[in-house]
Design a protein around this motif. Structure first.
Motif, PDB file in Angstrom:
ATOM      1  N   ILE A  30     -11.474  80.430   0.412  1.00  0.00           N
ATOM      2  CA  ILE A  30     -12.544  80.301   1.410  1.00  0.00           C
ATOM      3  C   ILE A  30     -13.750  81.141   1.014  1.00  0.00           C
ATOM      4  CG2 ILE A  30     -13.163  80.641   3.833  1.00  0.00           C
ATOM      5  CD1 ILE A  30     -11.194  78.351   3.325  1.00  0.00           C
ATOM      6  N   ASN A  31     -13.507  82.355   0.484  1.00  0.00           N
ATOM      7  CA  ASN A  31     -14.623  83.182   0.020  1.00  0.00           C
ATOM      8  C   ASN A  31     -15.398  82.478  -1.083  1.00  0.00           C
ATOM      9  OD1 ASN A  31     -13.938  85.172   1.817  1.00  0.00           O
ATOM     10  ND2 ASN A  31     -13.217  86.605   0.274  1.00  0.00           N
ATOM     11  N   LEU A  32     -14.699  81.798  -1.980  1.00  0.00           N
ATOM     12  CA  LEU A  32     -15.383  81.086  -3.064  1.00  0.00           C
ATOM     13  C   LEU A  32     -16.212  79.933  -2.516  1.00  0.00           C
ATOM     14  CD1 LEU A  32     -12.596  81.004  -5.800  1.00  0.00           C
ATOM     15  CD2 LEU A  32     -14.414  82.680  -5.478  1.00  0.00           C
ATOM     16  N   LEU A  33     -15.671  79.198  -1.557  1.00  0.00           N
ATOM     17  CA  LEU A  33     -16.429  78.099  -0.948  1.00  0.00           C
ATOM     18  C   LEU A  33     -17.635  78.639  -0.173  1.00  0.00           C
ATOM     19  CD1 LEU A  33     -13.528  75.830   0.305  1.00  0.00           C
ATOM     20  CD2 LEU A  33     -15.057  75.426  -1.635  1.00  0.00           C
ATOM     21  N   LEU A  34     -17.432  79.727   0.562  1.00  0.00           N
ATOM     22  CA  LEU A  34     -18.559  80.324   1.277  1.00  0.00           C
ATOM     23  C   LEU A  34     -19.581  80.902   0.307  1.00  0.00           C
ATOM     24  CD1 LEU A  34     -16.786  82.066   4.287  1.00  0.00           C
ATOM     25  CD2 LEU A  34     -18.109  79.952   4.296  1.00  0.00           C
ATOM     26  N   ALA A  67     -24.102  85.002   0.063  1.00  0.00           N
ATOM     27  CA  ALA A  67     -22.679  84.906   0.376  1.00  0.00           C
ATOM     28  C   ALA A  67     -22.248  86.008   1.333  1.00  0.00           C
ATOM     29  CB  ALA A  67     -21.857  84.955  -0.903  1.00  0.00           C
ATOM     30  N   VAL A  68     -22.799  87.209   1.167  1.00  0.00           N
ATOM     31  CA  VAL A  68     -22.500  88.294   2.111  1.00  0.00           C
ATOM     32  C   VAL A  68     -22.978  87.914   3.508  1.00  0.00           C
ATOM     33  CG1 VAL A  68     -23.117  90.671   2.737  1.00  0.00           C
ATOM     34  CG2 VAL A  68     -22.416  90.140   0.405  1.00  0.00           C
ATOM     35  N   ILE A  69     -24.164  87.327   3.600  1.00  0.00           N
ATOM     36  CA  ILE A  69     -24.689  86.887   4.894  1.00  0.00           C
ATOM     37  C   ILE A  69     -23.778  85.835   5.504  1.00  0.00           C
ATOM     38  CG2 ILE A  69     -26.599  85.647   6.012  1.00  0.00           C
ATOM     39  CD1 ILE A  69     -28.473  87.044   3.967  1.00  0.00           C
ATOM     40  N   VAL A  70     -23.372  84.856   4.708  1.00  0.00           N
ATOM     41  CA  VAL A  70     -22.511  83.785   5.215  1.00  0.00           C
ATOM     42  C   VAL A  70     -21.148  84.338   5.632  1.00  0.00           C
ATOM     43  CG1 VAL A  70     -21.291  81.672   4.566  1.00  0.00           C
ATOM     44  CG2 VAL A  70     -23.683  81.944   3.977  1.00  0.00           C
ATOM     45  N   LEU A  71     -20.562  85.230   4.830  1.00  0.00           N
ATOM     46  CA  LEU A  71     -19.276  85.830   5.192  1.00  0.00           C
ATOM     47  C   LEU A  71     -19.393  86.652   6.470  1.00  0.00           C
ATOM     48  CD1 LEU A  71     -17.704  86.996   1.819  1.00  0.00           C
ATOM     49  CD2 LEU A  71     -16.783  85.334   3.411  1.00  0.00           C
TER      50      LEU A  71
END
Length: 83
Positions: A30-34, A67-71
């Motif tokens: 999921i982290n990779l997709l995000l 990615a940090v923002i999305v996570l």
């Protein structure tokens, strides 16, 4: 070929963002997709401030910040609400 590079950069950015957001990640896949989504978000945020990424490192930094923002947003909206 550049589309494949964007995906690879997004995957690496997702991995890095998962490490930065200790405890805020959702697992490797999921982290990779995000991270891929975060690459788009990072580019959009940077363009709003008039900043452009140059080269591979610039793209990686942009995608990692996105990615940090999305996570972070995903963790805010996925927390169970205590009643």
């Amino acid at each position: 070929m550049s589309f494949i590079w964007y995906i690879l950069i997004g995957i690496v950015a997702g991995y890095l963002a998962g490490k930065i957001m200790r405890g805020g990640g959702f697992g490797l896949v999921i982290n990779l997709l995000l991270g891929i989504i975060g690459g788009v978000v990072g580019g959009w945020v940077f363009s709003m401030f008039g900043i452009s990424a140059i080269g591979l490192i610039g793209s990686l930094i942009t995608a990692t910040i996105g990615a940090v923002i999305v996570l972070w947003l995903a963790s805010v909206f996925s927390k169970p609400r205590g009643d």
